[in-house]
Design an enzyme around this catalytic site. Structure first.
Site, PDB file in Angstrom:
ATOM      1  N   GLY A  72      -4.896  -0.699   6.029  1.00 54.56           N
ATOM      2  CA  GLY A  72      -4.184   0.294   6.819  1.00 54.56           C
ATOM      3  C   GLY A  72      -4.071   1.602   6.065  1.00 54.56           C
ATOM      4  O   GLY A  72      -3.980   1.612   4.834  1.00 54.56           O
ATOM      5  N   GLN A  77      -1.403  10.119   3.979  1.00 54.90           N
ATOM      6  CA  GLN A  77      -1.901   9.593   2.709  1.00 54.90           C
ATOM      7  C   GLN A  77      -3.194  10.272   2.269  1.00 54.90           C
ATOM      8  O   GLN A  77      -3.591  10.156   1.118  1.00 54.90           O
ATOM      9  CB  GLN A  77      -2.123   8.086   2.802  1.00 54.90           C
ATOM     10  CG  GLN A  77      -0.839   7.283   2.938  1.00 54.90           C
ATOM     11  CD  GLN A  77      -1.118   5.806   3.050  1.00 54.90           C
ATOM     12  OE1 GLN A  77      -1.313   5.294   4.152  1.00 54.90           O
ATOM     13  NE2 GLN A  77      -1.158   5.122   1.925  1.00 54.90           N
ATOM     14  N   CYS A 119       0.860  -0.690  -1.280  1.00 52.62           N
ATOM     15  CA  CYS A 119       0.462   0.545  -0.618  1.00 52.62           C
ATOM     16  C   CYS A 119      -0.597   1.247  -1.446  1.00 52.62           C
ATOM     17  O   CYS A 119      -0.490   1.306  -2.678  1.00 52.62           O
ATOM     18  CB  CYS A 119       1.685   1.447  -0.461  1.00 52.62           C
ATOM     19  SG  CYS A 119       1.373   3.026   0.342  1.00 52.62           S
ATOM     20  N   LEU A 120      -1.603   1.791  -0.785  1.00 54.32           N
ATOM     21  CA  LEU A 120      -2.654   2.505  -1.507  1.00 54.32           C
ATOM     22  C   LEU A 120      -2.123   3.752  -2.201  1.00 54.32           C
ATOM     23  O   LEU A 120      -2.728   4.244  -3.151  1.00 54.32           O
ATOM     24  CB  LEU A 120      -3.798   2.876  -0.552  1.00 54.32           C
ATOM     25  CG  LEU A 120      -4.599   1.705   0.003  1.00 54.32           C
ATOM     26  CD1 LEU A 120      -5.704   2.197   0.919  1.00 54.32           C
ATOM     27  CD2 LEU A 120      -5.175   0.847  -1.113  1.00 54.32           C
ATOM     28  N   HIS A 161       4.762  -0.485   8.575  1.00 47.73           N
ATOM     29  CA  HIS A 161       4.493   0.168   7.287  1.00 47.73           C
ATOM     30  C   HIS A 161       3.775   1.504   7.502  1.00 47.73           C
ATOM     31  O   HIS A 161       4.152   2.527   6.922  1.00 47.73           O
ATOM     32  CB  HIS A 161       3.639  -0.770   6.440  1.00 47.73           C
ATOM     33  CG  HIS A 161       3.245  -0.236   5.098  1.00 47.73           C
ATOM     34  ND1 HIS A 161       3.676  -0.796   3.914  1.00 47.73           N
ATOM     35  CD2 HIS A 161       2.438   0.792   4.736  1.00 47.73           C
ATOM     36  CE1 HIS A 161       3.168  -0.133   2.894  1.00 47.73           C
ATOM     37  NE2 HIS A 161       2.404   0.837   3.366  1.00 47.73           N
ATOM     38  N   GLU A 162       2.735   1.492   8.346  1.00 44.30           N
ATOM     39  CA  GLU A 162       1.956   2.717   8.548  1.00 44.30           C
ATOM     40  C   GLU A 162       2.726   3.765   9.346  1.00 44.30           C
ATOM     41  O   GLU A 162       2.636   4.968   9.064  1.00 44.30           O
ATOM     42  CB  GLU A 162       0.631   2.382   9.239  1.00 44.30           C
ATOM     43  CG  GLU A 162      -0.279   1.441   8.467  1.00 44.30           C
ATOM     44  CD  GLU A 162      -0.580   1.923   7.054  1.00 44.30           C
ATOM     45  OE1 GLU A 162      -0.537   3.149   6.812  1.00 44.30           O
ATOM     46  OE2 GLU A 162      -0.848   1.082   6.190  1.00 44.30           O
ATOM     47  N   HIS A 165       4.952   5.734   7.224  1.00 41.96           N
ATOM     48  CA  HIS A 165       4.293   6.848   6.534  1.00 41.96           C
ATOM     49  C   HIS A 165       4.382   8.135   7.348  1.00 41.96           C
ATOM     50  O   HIS A 165       4.502   9.230   6.781  1.00 41.96           O
ATOM     51  CB  HIS A 165       2.812   6.528   6.282  1.00 41.96           C
ATOM     52  CG  HIS A 165       2.557   5.744   5.032  1.00 41.96           C
ATOM     53  ND1 HIS A 165       2.881   6.217   3.779  1.00 41.96           N
ATOM     54  CD2 HIS A 165       1.982   4.536   4.836  1.00 41.96           C
ATOM     55  CE1 HIS A 165       2.524   5.327   2.864  1.00 41.96           C
ATOM     56  NE2 HIS A 165       1.988   4.296   3.476  1.00 41.96           N
TER      57      HIS A 165
END
Length: 202
Positions: A72, A77, A119-120, A161-162, A165
């Site tokens: 994701g 990001q 998380c990335l 989660h996304e 963001h």
């Protein structure tokens, strides 16, 4: 997200998953690492004027997510403050990309579920996060069609989660101040070590 999956037998929410789908012809875009003020800003709704940007950004976001590797990724990001998310949980090892434009949570369950998240934008950092176990999200797909999706388990956590963001919220913001500060200090240390290792002047 969320998403990152730490190496090991257990699957959890995270933007990390192995894949080989990243198209070589698409230019990679870097993924921001916290702390970065762009990650804390609320994203703006996608409008008609953003059509060309979004059309160009979607495949590049998938390429960055797959290369990371991840499941994701949200536009903030990659330094674009638009309400755009890409997800691919790769169920049964088959790609099922899901593009969500202007996603909004319209319903959540009273039941809660706790899942380890990563998380990335916080590489190699993980923690248990408690969220609603099920969620319904309304969004537009890349053709402009209005859709809804219901998710539970990993999909529910990844969607939440996304979308977080897009509100400038990271998974660590759901933790106690003590745990959040520990993770951020550890991340900062690891990033300093990585930069030192990659420096040509070391």
């Amino acid at each position: 997200m969320a998403g990152v999956v730490r190496p090991g037998p257990r699957r959890h929410i995270s933007e990390t998953m192995s894949t080989t789908l990243s198209p070589p012809a698409i230019t990679q875009i870097p993924i921001l690492v916290a702390p970065n003020q762009i990650l804390k800003a609320r994203a703006l709704p996608v409008g008609d004027k953003d059509a060309d940007i979004v059309r160009d950004l979607i495949p590049r976001m998938y390429a960055a997510m797959y290369a990371a590797p991840g499941i994701g990724l949200a536009a903030p990001q990659v330094a674009h403050g638009l309400r755009l998310v890409v997800i691919d949980l790769k169920p049964n090892d088959k790609h099922e990309p899901l593009t969500l434009i202007n996603p909004e949570v319209v319903a959540v369950s009273d039941e809660l579920a706790t899942r380890e998240e990563g998380c990335l934008s916080l590489p190699n950092q993980y923690a248990d996060v408690t969220r609603p176990a099920r969620v319904k999200v309304r969004y537009f797909d890349e053709t402009g069609a209005k859709k809804e999706i219901e998710g539970e388990g990993l999909l529910s956590a990844c969607l939440q989660h996304e979308i977080d963001h897009l509100e400038g919220i990271l998974f660590v913001d759901h933790l106690s101040a003590l745990k959040r500060n520990m993770i951020m200090r550890r991340l900062a240390k690891e990033q300093r070590q990585l930069q030192k290792k990659e420096s040509p002047w070391k």
